[in-house]
Scaffold this motif. Sequence first.
Motif, PDB file in Angstrom:
ATOM      1  N   LYS A  91     -56.878 -44.824  40.591  1.00 41.94           N
ATOM      2  CA  LYS A  91     -56.762 -46.125  40.161  1.00 41.94           C
ATOM      3  C   LYS A  91     -56.611 -46.465  38.923  1.00 41.94           C
ATOM      4  O   LYS A  91     -56.950 -45.396  37.975  1.00 41.94           O
ATOM      5  N   ASN A  92     -56.036 -47.010  38.705  1.00 43.70           N
ATOM      6  CA  ASN A  92     -55.753 -47.891  36.927  1.00 43.70           C
ATOM      7  C   ASN A  92     -56.753 -49.058  36.567  1.00 43.70           C
ATOM      8  O   ASN A  92     -56.750 -49.650  37.652  1.00 43.70           O
ATOM      9  N   ASN A  93     -57.116 -48.716  35.222  1.00 45.32           N
ATOM     10  CA  ASN A  93     -57.751 -49.515  34.313  1.00 45.32           C
ATOM     11  C   ASN A  93     -57.057 -49.537  33.387  1.00 45.32           C
ATOM     12  O   ASN A  93     -56.062 -48.615  32.454  1.00 45.32           O
ATOM     13  N   TYR A  94     -57.192 -51.028  32.737  1.00 48.34           N
ATOM     14  CA  TYR A  94     -55.768 -51.034  31.674  1.00 48.34           C
ATOM     15  C   TYR A  94     -56.522 -51.831  30.403  1.00 48.34           C
ATOM     16  O   TYR A  94     -57.330 -52.332  30.470  1.00 48.34           O
ATOM     17  N   VAL A  95     -56.343 -51.477  29.437  1.00 44.51           N
ATOM     18  CA  VAL A  95     -56.649 -51.380  27.743  1.00 44.51           C
ATOM     19  C   VAL A  95     -55.809 -52.286  26.861  1.00 44.51           C
ATOM     20  O   VAL A  95     -54.557 -51.470  26.693  1.00 44.51           O
ATOM     21  N   VAL A  96     -56.018 -53.582  26.323  1.00 52.45           N
ATOM     22  CA  VAL A  96     -54.779 -54.239  25.401  1.00 52.45           C
ATOM     23  C   VAL A  96     -55.287 -54.399  24.244  1.00 52.45           C
ATOM     24  O   VAL A  96     -56.594 -54.547  24.334  1.00 52.45           O
ATOM     25  N   SER A  97     -54.956 -54.321  23.344  1.00 48.42           N
ATOM     26  CA  SER A  97     -55.601 -54.629  21.686  1.00 48.42           C
ATOM     27  C   SER A  97     -54.947 -54.521  20.299  1.00 48.42           C
ATOM     28  O   SER A  97     -53.005 -54.356  21.045  1.00 48.42           O
ATOM     29  N   ASP A  98     -54.544 -55.660  19.459  1.00 50.90           N
ATOM     30  CA  ASP A  98     -53.809 -55.945  18.967  1.00 50.90           C
ATOM     31  C   ASP A  98     -53.189 -55.226  17.539  1.00 50.90           C
ATOM     32  O   ASP A  98     -52.214 -54.832  17.237  1.00 50.90           O
ATOM     33  N   TYR A  99     -54.403 -54.283  17.684  1.00 53.87           N
ATOM     34  CA  TYR A  99     -54.495 -53.128  16.589  1.00 53.87           C
ATOM     35  C   TYR A  99     -54.714 -52.009  17.511  1.00 53.87           C
ATOM     36  O   TYR A  99     -55.967 -52.071  17.764  1.00 53.87           O
ATOM     37  N   ALA A 100     -54.506 -50.425  17.237  1.00 51.05           N
ATOM     38  CA  ALA A 100     -54.972 -49.514  17.176  1.00 51.05           C
ATOM     39  C   ALA A 100     -54.546 -48.325  15.822  1.00 51.05           C
ATOM     40  O   ALA A 100     -54.018 -48.691  15.718  1.00 51.05           O
ATOM     41  N   ILE A 101     -55.816 -47.535  15.820  1.00 46.28           N
ATOM     42  CA  ILE A 101     -55.826 -46.799  15.145  1.00 46.28           C
ATOM     43  C   ILE A 101     -56.587 -44.962  15.850  1.00 46.28           C
ATOM     44  O   ILE A 101     -57.265 -45.720  16.263  1.00 46.28           O
ATOM     45  N   SER A 102     -55.656 -43.969  16.760  1.00 37.28           N
ATOM     46  CA  SER A 102     -56.270 -42.895  16.593  1.00 37.28           C
ATOM     47  C   SER A 102     -56.729 -41.860  15.867  1.00 37.28           C
ATOM     48  O   SER A 102     -55.258 -42.157  14.890  1.00 37.28           O
ATOM     49  N   TYR A 103     -57.461 -40.954  15.289  1.00 36.34           N
ATOM     50  CA  TYR A 103     -58.226 -39.938  14.890  1.00 36.34           C
ATOM     51  C   TYR A 103     -58.198 -38.818  15.256  1.00 36.34           C
ATOM     52  O   TYR A 103     -58.530 -38.384  16.328  1.00 36.34           O
ATOM     53  N   ASP A 104     -57.199 -38.172  15.562  1.00 32.91           N
ATOM     54  CA  ASP A 104     -56.980 -36.623  15.753  1.00 32.91           C
ATOM     55  C   ASP A 104     -58.322 -35.740  15.874  1.00 32.91           C
ATOM     56  O   ASP A 104     -58.798 -35.387  16.514  1.00 32.91           O
ATOM     57  N   ASP A 105     -58.912 -35.465  14.617  1.00 30.61           N
ATOM     58  CA  ASP A 105     -59.774 -34.702  14.292  1.00 30.61           C
ATOM     59  C   ASP A 105     -61.345 -35.201  15.668  1.00 30.61           C
ATOM     60  O   ASP A 105     -61.871 -34.323  15.564  1.00 30.61           O
ATOM     61  N   THR A 106     -61.094 -36.742  15.398  1.00 31.59           N
ATOM     62  CA  THR A 106     -62.768 -36.804  16.457  1.00 31.59           C
ATOM     63  C   THR A 106     -61.997 -37.318  17.691  1.00 31.59           C
ATOM     64  O   THR A 106     -62.865 -37.571  18.349  1.00 31.59           O
ATOM     65  N   ASN A 107     -60.776 -37.680  18.339  1.00 35.13           N
ATOM     66  CA  ASN A 107     -60.735 -37.650  18.740  1.00 35.13           C
ATOM     67  C   ASN A 107     -61.403 -39.336  19.534  1.00 35.13           C
ATOM     68  O   ASN A 107     -61.434 -39.982  20.705  1.00 35.13           O
ATOM     69  N   ILE A 108     -61.246 -40.162  18.258  1.00 35.65           N
ATOM     70  CA  ILE A 108     -61.622 -41.525  18.724  1.00 35.65           C
ATOM     71  C   ILE A 108     -60.632 -42.691  18.520  1.00 35.65           C
ATOM     72  O   ILE A 108     -60.329 -42.192  17.579  1.00 35.65           O
ATOM     73  N   ILE A 109     -60.859 -43.586  19.354  1.00 33.27           N
ATOM     74  CA  ILE A 109     -59.634 -44.691  19.042  1.00 33.27           C
ATOM     75  C   ILE A 109     -60.384 -45.682  18.753  1.00 33.27           C
ATOM     76  O   ILE A 109     -61.472 -46.514  19.300  1.00 33.27           O
ATOM     77  N   ASP A 110     -60.382 -46.318  17.790  1.00 34.23           N
ATOM     78  CA  ASP A 110     -59.995 -47.937  17.014  1.00 34.23           C
ATOM     79  C   ASP A 110     -59.838 -48.684  17.547  1.00 34.23           C
ATOM     80  O   ASP A 110     -58.720 -49.233  17.626  1.00 34.23           O
ATOM     81  N   LEU A 111     -59.797 -49.634  18.382  1.00 32.30           N
ATOM     82  CA  LEU A 111     -59.154 -50.652  18.894  1.00 32.30           C
ATOM     83  C   LEU A 111     -59.976 -52.313  18.600  1.00 32.30           C
ATOM     84  O   LEU A 111     -61.086 -52.295  18.635  1.00 32.30           O
TER      85      LEU A 111
END
Length: 182
Positions: A91-111
């Motif tokens: 089953k699919n869940n969808y995420v949309v944002s105007d801007y994003a940044i993904s930090y490699d070392d922490t695996n955190i995405i800032d939407l």
Amino acid sequence: MKRFVSVVVFSTIMLGFLLSCEGSLKDVQRINTVTFAPAAQTEDINLKYTDSGKVKAILVSPLMLDYSNMEYKFKEFPEGIHLTLVDDAGKNNYVVSDYAISYDDTNIIDLQGNVKITSFDGKELRAPQLYYDQKNEWFYTEKNFKFTDGEGSYLEGPGIDFSKDFKVFNMQRNNGEINNVE
């Protein structure tokens, strides 16, 4: 007169020295300037993340800037993202944002900017900013949010964290209206 000539010669030497130092100073300043440029730029990306042969996520974005050349590596999506998260049942869940940044070392995405998450069963959460912890599959924010269940009920307020499947919620302060409580 001899003294005057000495002063003129000394002044000329000093002027020449200062002018030559100015060029060297600019060279040193240019060397010390850190160039903040991406290592790579990708347009119109459509990435599929798989695990054990199953698609787990699909990331679509018009532009990705890869800063893997920096000490703290990250990927920037200045024109936003469309992310499809696929659960174990397909089953699919969808995420949309105007801007994003993904930090490699922490695996955190800032939407950031008009963040909207829509679940396969019609639930929706909107916020100006959300963080997604990829390792723990967990969303969180301190910003205001609005959650709707697709059946007329809603909750809103500042601060929330929840699982990617919307099954576990923790809210700081909220208000809203819940219909059809059984």
